[in-house]
Design an enzyme around this catalytic site. Structure first.
Site, PDB file in Angstrom:
ATOM      1  N   ASN A  19     -19.431  -3.758  18.890  1.00 32.79           N
ATOM      2  CA  ASN A  19     -18.257  -4.697  19.271  1.00 32.79           C
ATOM      3  C   ASN A  19     -17.992  -5.745  18.094  1.00 32.79           C
ATOM      4  O   ASN A  19     -17.962  -5.090  16.947  1.00 32.79           O
ATOM      5  CB  ASN A  19     -18.042  -5.189  20.486  1.00 32.79           C
ATOM      6  CG  ASN A  19     -19.268  -6.171  21.006  1.00 32.79           C
ATOM      7  OD1 ASN A  19     -20.325  -5.555  21.223  1.00 32.79           O
ATOM      8  ND2 ASN A  19     -19.099  -7.312  21.333  1.00 32.79           N
ATOM      9  N   ASP A  20     -18.110  -7.104  18.066  1.00 37.28           N
ATOM     10  CA  ASP A  20     -17.510  -7.957  17.016  1.00 37.28           C
ATOM     11  C   ASP A  20     -18.052  -7.813  15.838  1.00 37.28           C
ATOM     12  O   ASP A  20     -19.411  -7.664  15.673  1.00 37.28           O
ATOM     13  CB  ASP A  20     -17.774  -9.067  17.623  1.00 37.28           C
ATOM     14  CG  ASP A  20     -17.513  -9.484  19.197  1.00 37.28           C
ATOM     15  OD1 ASP A  20     -16.704  -8.650  19.551  1.00 37.28           O
ATOM     16  OD2 ASP A  20     -17.745 -10.624  19.571  1.00 37.28           O
ATOM     17  N   GLN A  36     -22.264  -6.621  16.364  1.00 32.84           N
ATOM     18  CA  GLN A  36     -22.702  -6.432  17.699  1.00 32.84           C
ATOM     19  C   GLN A  36     -23.034  -5.260  18.132  1.00 32.84           C
ATOM     20  O   GLN A  36     -22.175  -4.304  17.930  1.00 32.84           O
ATOM     21  CB  GLN A  36     -21.544  -6.989  18.659  1.00 32.84           C
ATOM     22  CG  GLN A  36     -21.408  -8.533  19.042  1.00 32.84           C
ATOM     23  CD  GLN A  36     -22.552  -9.299  19.304  1.00 32.84           C
ATOM     24  OE1 GLN A  36     -22.784  -9.413  20.478  1.00 32.84           O
ATOM     25  NE2 GLN A  36     -23.334  -9.791  18.592  1.00 32.84           N
ATOM     26  N   SER A  80     -22.550 -13.065  19.192  1.00 29.00           N
ATOM     27  CA  SER A  80     -21.587 -13.264  17.989  1.00 29.00           C
ATOM     28  C   SER A  80     -21.878 -14.527  17.419  1.00 29.00           C
ATOM     29  O   SER A  80     -22.454 -15.504  17.973  1.00 29.00           O
ATOM     30  CB  SER A  80     -20.202 -13.081  18.259  1.00 29.00           C
ATOM     31  OG  SER A  80     -19.978 -11.784  18.521  1.00 29.00           O
ATOM     32  N   ARG A 147     -19.676 -20.169  23.160  1.00 30.66           N
ATOM     33  CA  ARG A 147     -20.568 -19.323  22.415  1.00 30.66           C
ATOM     34  C   ARG A 147     -19.563 -19.220  20.744  1.00 30.66           C
ATOM     35  O   ARG A 147     -18.447 -19.496  20.599  1.00 30.66           O
ATOM     36  CB  ARG A 147     -20.637 -17.892  22.827  1.00 30.66           C
ATOM     37  CG  ARG A 147     -19.358 -17.191  23.401  1.00 30.66           C
ATOM     38  CD  ARG A 147     -19.627 -15.996  24.108  1.00 30.66           C
ATOM     39  NE  ARG A 147     -18.543 -15.458  24.788  1.00 30.66           N
ATOM     40  CZ  ARG A 147     -18.430 -15.408  26.263  1.00 30.66           C
ATOM     41  NH1 ARG A 147     -19.493 -16.180  27.136  1.00 30.66           N
ATOM     42  NH2 ARG A 147     -17.383 -15.039  26.945  1.00 30.66           N
ATOM     43  N   ASP A 148     -20.438 -18.433  20.130  1.00 32.47           N
ATOM     44  CA  ASP A 148     -19.786 -17.977  18.903  1.00 32.47           C
ATOM     45  C   ASP A 148     -19.540 -18.904  17.700  1.00 32.47           C
ATOM     46  O   ASP A 148     -18.464 -18.998  17.495  1.00 32.47           O
ATOM     47  CB  ASP A 148     -18.427 -17.009  19.126  1.00 32.47           C
ATOM     48  CG  ASP A 148     -18.476 -15.848  20.375  1.00 32.47           C
ATOM     49  OD1 ASP A 148     -19.536 -15.369  20.383  1.00 32.47           O
ATOM     50  OD2 ASP A 148     -17.384 -15.774  21.046  1.00 32.47           O
ATOM     51  N   GLU A 201     -12.639 -17.433  22.832  1.00 29.23           N
ATOM     52  CA  GLU A 201     -14.018 -16.926  21.960  1.00 29.23           C
ATOM     53  C   GLU A 201     -13.697 -16.982  20.606  1.00 29.23           C
ATOM     54  O   GLU A 201     -12.502 -16.881  20.163  1.00 29.23           O
ATOM     55  CB  GLU A 201     -14.149 -15.409  22.481  1.00 29.23           C
ATOM     56  CG  GLU A 201     -14.545 -15.229  24.153  1.00 29.23           C
ATOM     57  CD  GLU A 201     -14.810 -13.748  24.543  1.00 29.23           C
ATOM     58  OE1 GLU A 201     -14.085 -12.937  24.190  1.00 29.23           O
ATOM     59  OE2 GLU A 201     -15.951 -13.960  25.185  1.00 29.23           O
TER      60      GLU A 201
END
Ligand code: FRU
Length: 493
Positions: A19-20, A36, A80, A147-148, A201
């Site tokens: 993913n990211d 990810q 992330s 997060r992130d 996000e």
């Protein structure tokens, strides 16, 4: 295994799930793209950081897994984060996700969201993890969804932003400052004046042409006919420039942004969690995740899941800011993969290659308010208003512009549940289509609008193109990027 839908010029997982994009940077002569990664299967849930490097963004080496979720602070996922290289090391900041055992909702209780740091001299081998922030460091009116991290430096001050979900189910950004990257002090919250989703996000924060941009992914924004059509949103605000290098303050002033000013980055089906970085020559480059969470979407990727993998990144896109609007265009380096140029005037062509780059110049496709009112339509404008512009890819996909509305439509089940996306575009000047086996990226008006979508044509090699209402088109077949997977056995776990 027969992998009919593997991509040629997009970064995808060696196997399993991606993913990211994370930790994007140029460091000591190489580009680094972390991502990810769940190597154990196309729908697996572990979250590691996979790692690719490249000298030029078209030849790649898979370096193996850079971060595993192997300690108490990240035991349920190395989520992330970003890279920071201004101080001569490759430093990573990411979210360690922890899910406590017990009867929790994992939104308001039961989840730890730690900011973790590690760094590397050579860009490949990373040292010990350090814990920088925990839930106790976030304001008390937040849930456990924070997060992130994205980190940057202005003057002598380091800055860090995190995405978050507040206890009242509104999304916001948390901004921290530091003098040494280790001790962080809360500075401000950036939220929306009216409700604009329950969680934001993957923030990004950068300056372009003297303008400061805040990019993020609000979740839960209500769908509208011409925007916010994806399960979750991605876009940006231009925010007022703060004084740089200012000392951190701990006052909790809330900076607000206006939902009406939010501009979407991509209108297609498969785009999320983008991050930007600077190339070696100072271009601002964006990579997005060419996918969305299947839990929230009504469309699927079944044919590639059957091949043992899922998702990819977008191509790297160079950003420019024109009259306050971001334009995205595939980086110049991708042109090195072009071969076999053909001019196609219109009509029908069988491309005969599963990957191509098609640049189309549109006939004067414009809604002309004056001629509409006065009824003095002439020539092209009449033609365009009545017949618009249409591009069809085999029996699978239709792109149509008519009366100021652009539609991307799947005509059969090659979209695996994807049906239609629309955007209001008053004037159509040009369209560029990148087709990479089972991935489409459509750039309109020099990248002012972009649609990214996965699809699974029955015959990915023989795309029959039908063009109507276009004054000319140039097509290049695209070669595959070189990717060295000799380190890939590392993910057989
Ligand atoms: C976005 C996201 C991030 C998170 C990561 C986990 O797609 O939900 O917020 O860090 O994925 O894989």
């Amino acid at each position: 295994m027969n992998q009919k839908y593997r991509l040629k010029f997009h970064l995808m997982p060696p196997k399993g799930w991606m993913n990211d994009p994370n930790g994007l940077c140029f460091y000591k002569g190489l580009y680094h793209v972390f991502f990810q990664y769940a190597p154990s299967g196309p729908c697996a849930y572990e979250r590691y950081w996979g790692h690719y490097t490249s000298p030029n963004l078209v030849q790649w080496k898979y370096e193996g897994i850079a971060i595993r979720s192997d300690c108490a602070w990240d035991r349920n996922g190395a989520f992330s984060g970003c890279a920071f290289t201004d101080d001569g090391m490759l430093e990573l900041f990411y979210t360690g996700n922890v899910e406590e055992e017990g009867d929790y909702d994992y939104i308001r209780a039961g989840r730890g969201a730690n900011v973790i740091y590690l760094c590397s001299e050579d860009g490949i081998h990373f040292g010990e993890k350090k814990l920088l922030l925990t839930n106790a460091d976030y304001p008390s009116d937040y849930t456990c969804h924070v997060r992130d991290p994205k980190v940057w430096k202005e003057g002598n001050t380091y800055h860090l932003v995190l995405g978050g979900r507040k206890a009242d189910d509104t999304g916001a950004i948390l901004h921290y400052c530091s003098k040494d990257k280790m001790q962080w002090e809360f500075r401000e919250e950036i939220g929306a004046e009216e409700n604009f989703g329950f969680m934001w996000e993957c923030p990004d924060w950068f300056v372009m042409d003297g303008q400061q941009l805040l990019m993020c992914c609000p979740q839960g924004v209500e769908r509208e006919e011409y925007c916010y059509q994806n399960p979750h949103q991605v876009g940006y605000w231009i925010v007022p420039l703060r004084e740089t290098g200012a000392a951190p303050v701990s006052s909790q002033c809330k900076k607000t942004v206006e939902p009406k000013q939010f501009r979407e980055l991509d209108k297609g089906f498969d785009f999320y969690a983008p991050q930007t970085f600077l190339s070696s020559d100072g271009r601002r480059i964006l990579y997005g995740w060419g996918g969305v969470s299947e839990m929230d979407s009504e469309y699927r990727n079944t044919p590639i899941i059957e091949e043992g993998w899922q998702h990819s990144l977008t191509v790297p896109r160079e950003l420019t800011l024109v009259h306050g609007v971001l334009r995205q265009r595939p980086i110049e380096e991708l042109k090195e993969l072009r071969y076999d140029e053909q001019n196609i005037a219109g009509g029908i062509t069988d491309v005969g290659a599963d990957a191509f780059d098609l640049e189309i110049v549109c006939t004067r496709n414009r809604i002309d308010a004056h001629s509409q009112k006065s009824g003095t339509d002439t020539g092209n404008e009449t033609l365009c208003r009545h017949s618009g512009m249409e591009i069809q890819l085999s029996e699978d996909v239709l792109l149509r512009w008519e009366n100021g509305v652009f539609v991307l439509k799947f005509l059969n089940d090659s979209g695996c549940g994807r049906k239609e996306r629309k955007a209001k575009i008053a004037e159509l000047r040009n369209i560029r289509i990148l087709k990479d086996v089972s991935m489409l990226e459509i750039y309109i008006n020099d990248g002012e609008y972009v649609f990214t979508a996965r699809y699974f044509p029955r015959d990915p090699v023989h795309t029959v193109l039908r063009l109507q209402g276009c004054s000319g088109a140039t097509l290049w077949k695209m070669k595959a990027m070189e990717v060295d997977f000799s380190n890939a056995e590392e993910c057989s776990e």
